[in-house]
Structures are given as C-alpha cells and as structure tokens.
Design a protein around this motif. Structure first.
Motif, PDB file in Angstrom:
ATOM      1  N   UNK A 147      18.620   8.312  -0.107  1.00 55.03           N
ATOM      2  CA  UNK A 147      17.827   7.097   0.081  1.00 55.03           C
ATOM      3  C   UNK A 147      17.241   7.031   1.492  1.00 55.03           C
ATOM      4  N   UNK A 148      17.948   7.624   2.460  1.00 54.98           N
ATOM      5  CA  UNK A 148      17.427   7.602   3.836  1.00 54.98           C
ATOM      6  C   UNK A 148      16.211   8.511   4.016  1.00 54.98           C
ATOM      7  N   UNK A 149      15.916   9.355   3.021  1.00 62.60           N
ATOM      8  CA  UNK A 149      14.751  10.233   3.100  1.00 62.60           C
ATOM      9  C   UNK A 149      13.502   9.613   2.472  1.00 62.60           C
ATOM     10  N   UNK A 150      13.643   8.465   1.821  1.00 61.05           N
ATOM     11  CA  UNK A 150      12.521   7.896   1.072  1.00 61.05           C
ATOM     12  C   UNK A 150      11.366   7.491   1.971  1.00 61.05           C
ATOM     13  N   UNK A 151      11.665   6.929   3.130  1.00 60.36           N
ATOM     14  CA  UNK A 151      10.595   6.464   4.016  1.00 60.36           C
ATOM     15  C   UNK A 151       9.707   7.619   4.468  1.00 60.36           C
ATOM     16  N   UNK A 152      10.335   8.709   4.885  1.00 62.61           N
ATOM     17  CA  UNK A 152       9.577   9.887   5.333  1.00 62.61           C
ATOM     18  C   UNK A 152       8.737  10.457   4.199  1.00 62.61           C
ATOM     19  N   UNK A 153       9.325  10.508   3.007  1.00 59.08           N
ATOM     20  CA  UNK A 153       8.600  11.043   1.855  1.00 59.08           C
ATOM     21  C   UNK A 153       7.385  10.177   1.517  1.00 59.08           C
ATOM     22  N   UNK A 154       7.572   8.861   1.520  1.00 58.08           N
ATOM     23  CA  UNK A 154       6.467   7.965   1.184  1.00 58.08           C
ATOM     24  C   UNK A 154       5.290   8.153   2.136  1.00 58.08           C
ATOM     25  N   UNK A 160      -0.716   8.407  -4.465  1.00 56.57           N
ATOM     26  CA  UNK A 160       0.370   7.563  -4.951  1.00 56.57           C
ATOM     27  C   UNK A 160       0.396   7.437  -6.471  1.00 56.57           C
ATOM     28  N   UNK A 161       1.579   7.534  -7.030  1.00 58.66           N
ATOM     29  CA  UNK A 161       1.776   7.328  -8.464  1.00 58.66           C
ATOM     30  C   UNK A 161       2.123   5.866  -8.684  1.00 58.66           C
ATOM     31  N   UNK A 162       1.310   5.159  -9.424  1.00 55.74           N
ATOM     32  CA  UNK A 162       1.577   3.749  -9.705  1.00 55.74           C
ATOM     33  C   UNK A 162       2.514   3.631 -10.898  1.00 55.74           C
ATOM     34  N   UNK A 163       3.553   2.818 -10.723  1.00 56.97           N
ATOM     35  CA  UNK A 163       4.477   2.555 -11.811  1.00 56.97           C
ATOM     36  C   UNK A 163       4.007   1.324 -12.572  1.00 56.97           C
ATOM     37  N   UNK A 188       5.562   9.785  -5.952  1.00 56.57           N
ATOM     38  CA  UNK A 188       6.377   8.861  -6.760  1.00 56.57           C
ATOM     39  C   UNK A 188       7.089   7.862  -5.863  1.00 56.57           C
ATOM     40  N   UNK A 189       7.623   8.339  -4.751  1.00 56.90           N
ATOM     41  CA  UNK A 189       8.346   7.446  -3.836  1.00 56.90           C
ATOM     42  C   UNK A 189       7.411   6.376  -3.284  1.00 56.90           C
ATOM     43  N   UNK A 190       6.196   6.763  -2.933  1.00 60.21           N
ATOM     44  CA  UNK A 190       5.249   5.759  -2.448  1.00 60.21           C
ATOM     45  C   UNK A 190       4.956   4.744  -3.543  1.00 60.21           C
ATOM     46  N   UNK A 195       5.704  -0.696  -5.784  1.00 58.58           N
ATOM     47  CA  UNK A 195       6.281  -1.572  -6.803  1.00 58.58           C
ATOM     48  C   UNK A 195       7.122  -2.675  -6.170  1.00 58.58           C
ATOM     49  N   UNK A 196       7.897  -2.313  -5.136  1.00 57.70           N
ATOM     50  CA  UNK A 196       8.703  -3.300  -4.408  1.00 57.70           C
ATOM     51  C   UNK A 196       7.796  -4.368  -3.795  1.00 57.70           C
TER      52      UNK A 196
END
Length: 264
Positions: A147-154, A160-163, A188-190, A195-196
C-alpha cells in the motif's frame, strides 16, 4: 517543567497521540495500528509520544480522547467527538472559513467551518468502505502491491483506468478484469485514487478553502494533487495531516485544564 496536554485519537484503523505544551507547540506524537485492543494501543501511543517529547506522565495536566475508540482510553479525563476535534485541529492551523475533508481508515468526513471556527455543517460516510483507507488496502491486496507503493505508482500513470463502480466489492472485480486485460498497474492505481476522490466529492458541495487531512492524505499526497485538479484550486494540508484529530483533542485538553484551574 511546564505542564503538557495530551490528545488521543483512537480510530478504527490507526491510533494517534499528540503532546502539546501550554503554548500549543507539538512536542511529541505517535501513530500505531489500533488493532483489537484499543486500550493497550492507546497506552503504547502515550508512552511513545511522551518519549519523543522527553516528558513523563507526571507532567500531564489534562488528556482528551476522541475517535471511534475514545471511551477505551483509560487515562483520558474527557472525550470529544471526532468531528469536533478534526475541526478544531484544522482551524488551529488555518484560522479562516474552511471545508475539511478527512479521509480515514473506515470513514470520510466533510466539515464546514465559518471564519470564527464554528461548524456550519458536516457529512460523514460510515456505511461503505469505498473512498476510505480500507478501500485502498483492499485494492492494494488485489493488485498484489504494498500500500505504501501506491502513491508512487499513481504518479507514474500515463493513461488512467476509470473504475465504473464505487463499491469496494465491484471495484475489486473491475481491478481483476483490468489486470487480465493487460492494463498497467500504475494506471489502475491512479483510477483507484480517482474513485476515492469522486466518492468524497459527491458527498457535499465544496465552496470554501479546502483542508485535507487523515492517514490516506499523509501517506498518499498525490491524492491531494488529483483533488486539486478536480476542484480547480489549491488545497491546504497541515504539516501532520494524520494528527489533526489528536491535536484538536489536545487543544480541547488545554481549554479544559484552564477551566478546571479557574473553577478549582
């Protein structure tokens, strides 16, 4: 040495403690997973924050607790609502009319304050994990990333993939489908971050200066950048966005201690 004041914010996901002196300076703090024993975690956070502040229990003048598990803090003399403490903590740093967006582990809050710091309205999402820290944890698990890697990935996303769904369960299915279809994890992460943001912005209209707080904001600052793009203006963030509730509780402790001195 002068007296110190403790604020403890026991959230469903994380427990935070803050130590302030009489001049409202932050001397020490601690953040821990709340776990299943809120009382024990609150004790650990107190010890760690006092250690950082280089102070002892004998120096404590007053303690206020807040959050989901506020009644489980044995050393607290008073409890306050999380809405009140987040509002007080944010107004302390930004003393003007503001809209507070707090993204927590299990819920989201939108709190509107006027120029005097009085609460004019608030909205809270408690019924669904979508748009919260729990949602991000579930998505990181589905993507098999930390989870700590999500920010860097985004930040690395180029498409961006829209959910299509806000629901955690349905979004998890969408994530798996996108992985199967060869979509990049960063994209996907972005989309998960987006979505959030959408989930929060649908809760209420945003018309004032915005302050964003919470553990999700502290650990994923790119969500702030993405939200700025959506609302079209700069967002304010305190130095320790995860601590605003605990700091607000400590500010209440200072006020309560002053009242006690006056009446005692």
């Amino acid at each position: 040495m002068s007296s110190i004041y403790i604020g403890v914010d026991v959230g469903a996901s994380r427990t935070k403690a803050a130590v302030l002196d009489g001049e409202k300076n932050l001397l020490g703090y601690a953040v821990r997973k709340s776990g299943v024993d809120f009382s024990a975690t609150a004790e650990v956070c107190l010890a760690e924050s006092l250690d950082m502040a280089r102070r002892g229990k004998a120096d404590i003048a007053y303690t206020v607790s807040t959050g989901y598990g506020r009644s489980n803090v044995a050393y607290s003399r008073e409890t306050k609502t999380e809405i009140g403490c987040h509002a007080k903590g944010c107004y302390f740093y930004f003393p003007k009319a503001i809209t507070v967006i707090d993204i927590g582990g299990q819920d989201n809050k939108i709190i509107c304050l006027d120029a005097a710091g009085r609460r004019t309205s608030f909205k809270m999402n408690r019924k669904c994990a979508a748009g919260t820290g729990a949602f991000l944890e579930e998505m990181s698990s589905r993507l098999d990333i930390a989870i700590e890697d999500m920010d860097t990935l985004a930040k690395q996303s180029t498409s961006m993939v829209r959910l299509g769904s806000f629901c955690t369960v349905f979004s998890a299915t969408e994530v798996l489908e996108n992985i199967r279809n060869g979509k990049k994890v960063a994209d996907i992460v972005k989309g998960v971050f987006f979505s959030v943001i959408q989930r929060i912005l649908e809760m209420d209209s945003i018309s004032q200066d915005v302050v964003m707080t919470g553990g999700v904001v502290a650990n994923n600052p790119y969500i702030v950048t993405m939200t700025e793009e959506q609302i079209g203006r700069k967002i304010l963030v305190a130095e320790y966005p995860q601590l605003t509730g605990a700091i607000g509780a400590a500010l209440y402790a200072i006020e309560a201690s002053s009242r006690t001195e006056l009446t005692g």
